[in-house]
Motif scaffolding. Structure first.
Motif, PDB file in Angstrom:
ATOM      1  N   THR A  45       0.801  -1.117  -0.018  1.00 44.25           N
ATOM      2  CA  THR A  45      -0.102  -0.142  -0.006  1.00 44.25           C
ATOM      3  C   THR A  45       0.859   1.225  -0.162  1.00 44.25           C
ATOM      4  O   THR A  45       1.842   1.180   0.677  1.00 44.25           O
ATOM      5  CB  THR A  45      -0.932   0.028   1.162  1.00 44.25           C
ATOM      6  OG1 THR A  45       0.108  -0.211   2.108  1.00 44.25           O
ATOM      7  CG2 THR A  45      -1.909  -0.997   1.182  1.00 44.25           C
ATOM      8  N   SER A  98       2.221   2.902   3.525  1.00 39.29           N
ATOM      9  CA  SER A  98       3.023   2.287   4.608  1.00 39.29           C
ATOM     10  C   SER A  98       4.640   2.514   4.301  1.00 39.29           C
ATOM     11  O   SER A  98       4.865   2.184   3.327  1.00 39.29           O
ATOM     12  CB  SER A  98       2.458   0.925   4.186  1.00 39.29           C
ATOM     13  OG  SER A  98       3.751  -0.062   4.860  1.00 39.29           O
ATOM     14  N   LYS A 145       0.764  -9.492   6.030  1.00 42.34           N
ATOM     15  CA  LYS A 145       1.297  -8.233   5.895  1.00 42.34           C
ATOM     16  C   LYS A 145       1.885  -7.835   4.557  1.00 42.34           C
ATOM     17  O   LYS A 145       2.494  -8.524   3.986  1.00 42.34           O
ATOM     18  CB  LYS A 145       2.098  -7.704   6.895  1.00 42.34           C
ATOM     19  CG  LYS A 145       1.141  -7.832   8.293  1.00 42.34           C
ATOM     20  CD  LYS A 145       2.318  -7.247   9.433  1.00 42.34           C
ATOM     21  CE  LYS A 145       1.575  -7.259  10.691  1.00 42.34           C
ATOM     22  NZ  LYS A 145       2.751  -6.524  11.530  1.00 42.34           N
TER      23      LYS A 145
END
Lengths: 224, 231
Positions: free
Chosen positions: A9, A12, A52
């Protein structure tokens, strides 16, 4: 060359690290924007342990954990500019401080968002102390040069600098600057130099964007 | 930079699994060193000066250069002494996998393992559940990484073997005190076999603590640090 995909993303800091590193090394890759509330099959398959971002997929080899990815990139693409220093002791110092950022500094920063009142004050205090430690370390690590990595940005610059939008946004939203001319004079100058790097300009999100994110997080927790 | 021949000192503490990692690595590379035992309840000037950030052991002092954090030290040893067996694999992807799992062990698995000993009630239940899940994950990862060979690293012990193996005596103690067996023949048969191979390896045997002594020490720190229900 095998294909290179980065699952992430754009906001991040951990993903930003990998983007900066790939650009610094001039490595082409495909970016897949993930929706973290609806994770893709590919993400779940590639990082089943943590689920993640970032995940770097090189050919059919997935690599997870941003600092592991950075070292992988440096070792798998060893021609051209190296991100880690060449000397074993300098490498150890770079790894030590990157580890400090992830294990101590980042939890304090995140703690500022997740807490309120006295607890938040403590987290801000911790973050300021952490920044001061890093500022002190900069003096010996940079050896008088512009960056932790020397004349050009390296592993530790990337590990730390990826948080700048987040840090500056915290300063705006909570009124407490963690990096400034007085408390952290060396980091203050380093921020200016770091932000001038092209790979950083392209990949570090705008502070205003992160301010909006922090404000919406605050509103959401105030409503709960 | 310190040359090979500069003095090596290791600031350590008896029973610390993180210090044990370094002892294994130094042994593997046949590096001569001086072990300076620290009293962690009354930290020495040398420790505070060498690790001002964390004030913890292990610290490796090479010449006059201190290196802190066990995973950082292991990689430093591998890179500063290039003779002898390599601790990390040579292939970049294998290195990434070794680093990833070491990071998982230190950030997720070991804290829940330690938590079994240092918590009670609901908290302890949660730690036990997480630690058992962790063991299952490591069993799978062992199968994938070892590829039919004796150790995570292959035919000889390496980084991940050292990273995990240092905790085997503690897991043994936790099994005796708390009745939770994390590595056993039924649930994690391959890890069980690996544990036997690891503890018999020459680089490892001489440093493994005596389990009875470790039991006494464990009871002592539980009494000292474990929050009690009556507080």
């Amino acid at each position: 060359m095998s294909s290179l995909k980065l699952l992430g993303t754009r906001r991040s800091p951990f993903v930003v690290r990998v983007q900066i590193a790939l650009d610094v090394k001039g490595i082409k890759y495909e970016f897949h924007e993930e929706n973290l509330s609806a994770k893709s099959e590919l993400l779940l398959k590639s990082n089943p342990v943590f689920k993640k971002v970032p995940v770097l997929i090189h050919g059919d080899h997935p690599i997870s954990e941003s600092l592991v990815i950075l070292q992988y990139i440096d070792e798998a693409f060893s021609a051209g500019h190296q991100i880690l220093p060449s000397n074993p002791y300098d490498r150890a110092i770079a790894r030590f401080w990157a580890s400090y950022i992830d294990e101590k500094l980042f939890p304090s920063l995140r703690g500022i968002l997740r807490s309120e009142g006295e607890e938040r004050k403590n987290k801000i205090e911790e973050s300021i102390e952490g920044a001061a430690l890093l500022d002190n370390a900069f003096v010996s690590i940079s050896k008088g040069k512009k960056f932790f990595g020397g004349e050009t940005i390296g592993f530790l610059d990337i590990a730390a600098g990826s948080f700048l939008a987040f840090i500056e946004a915290i300063g705006i939203v909570y009124g407490e600057k963690l990096i400034d001319e007085v408390k952290t004079p060396h980091l203050f100058k380093w921020v200016h130099d770091f932000r001038s790097d092209l790979a950083v300009k392209v990949n570090l999100p705008a502070t205003e964007e992160i301010v909006e994110v922090l404000i919406s997080i605050s509103k959401a927790s105030a409503q709960n | 930079m310190a040359s090979h021949s500069a003095d090596v000192k290791l600031l350590g503490a008896k029973f610390s699994p993180f210090v044990l990692r370094i002892l294994f690595a130094l042994n593997l590379k046949s590096i001569k060193y001086e072990l300076i035992e620290q009293d962690l309840r009354s930290k020495s000037e040398l420790l505070l000066k060498s690790n001002p950030v964390h004030k913890k052991v292990p610290v490796l002092i090479h010449g006059d250069l201190p290196v802190c954090e066990s995973l950082v030290i292991l990689q430093y040893i591998d890179e500063a002494w290039t003779h002898g067996p390599q601790i990390l694999p040579s292939d970049p992807y294998d290195r990434a996998l070794a680093r990833f799992w070491a990071s998982y062990v230190d950030e997720k698995w070991f804290p829940s393992v330690r938590g079994i000993m240092m918590s009670d009630g609901e908290d302890q239940k949660k730690n036990i559940e997480e630690a058992i899940e962790g063991a299952a994950l490591m069993e799978e990862s062992f199968l994938a990484l070892s590829n039919g060979r004796k150790f995570f690293a292959g035919e000889r012990i390496g980084f991940l073997d050292i990273v995990i193996g240092c905790c085997l005596p503690w897991m043994d103690v936790i099994s005796r005190i708390c009745g939770v067996k994390l590595i056993d023949e039924i649930k994690t048969p391959n890890l069980c076999k690996w544990a036997q191979e690891f503890t018999s390896d020459p680089a490892v045997t001489e440093h493994m603590p005596d389990v009875d002594e470790l039991m006494e020490y464990a009871k002592y720190i539980i009494a000292l640090y474990k929050p009690t229900a009556t507080n």
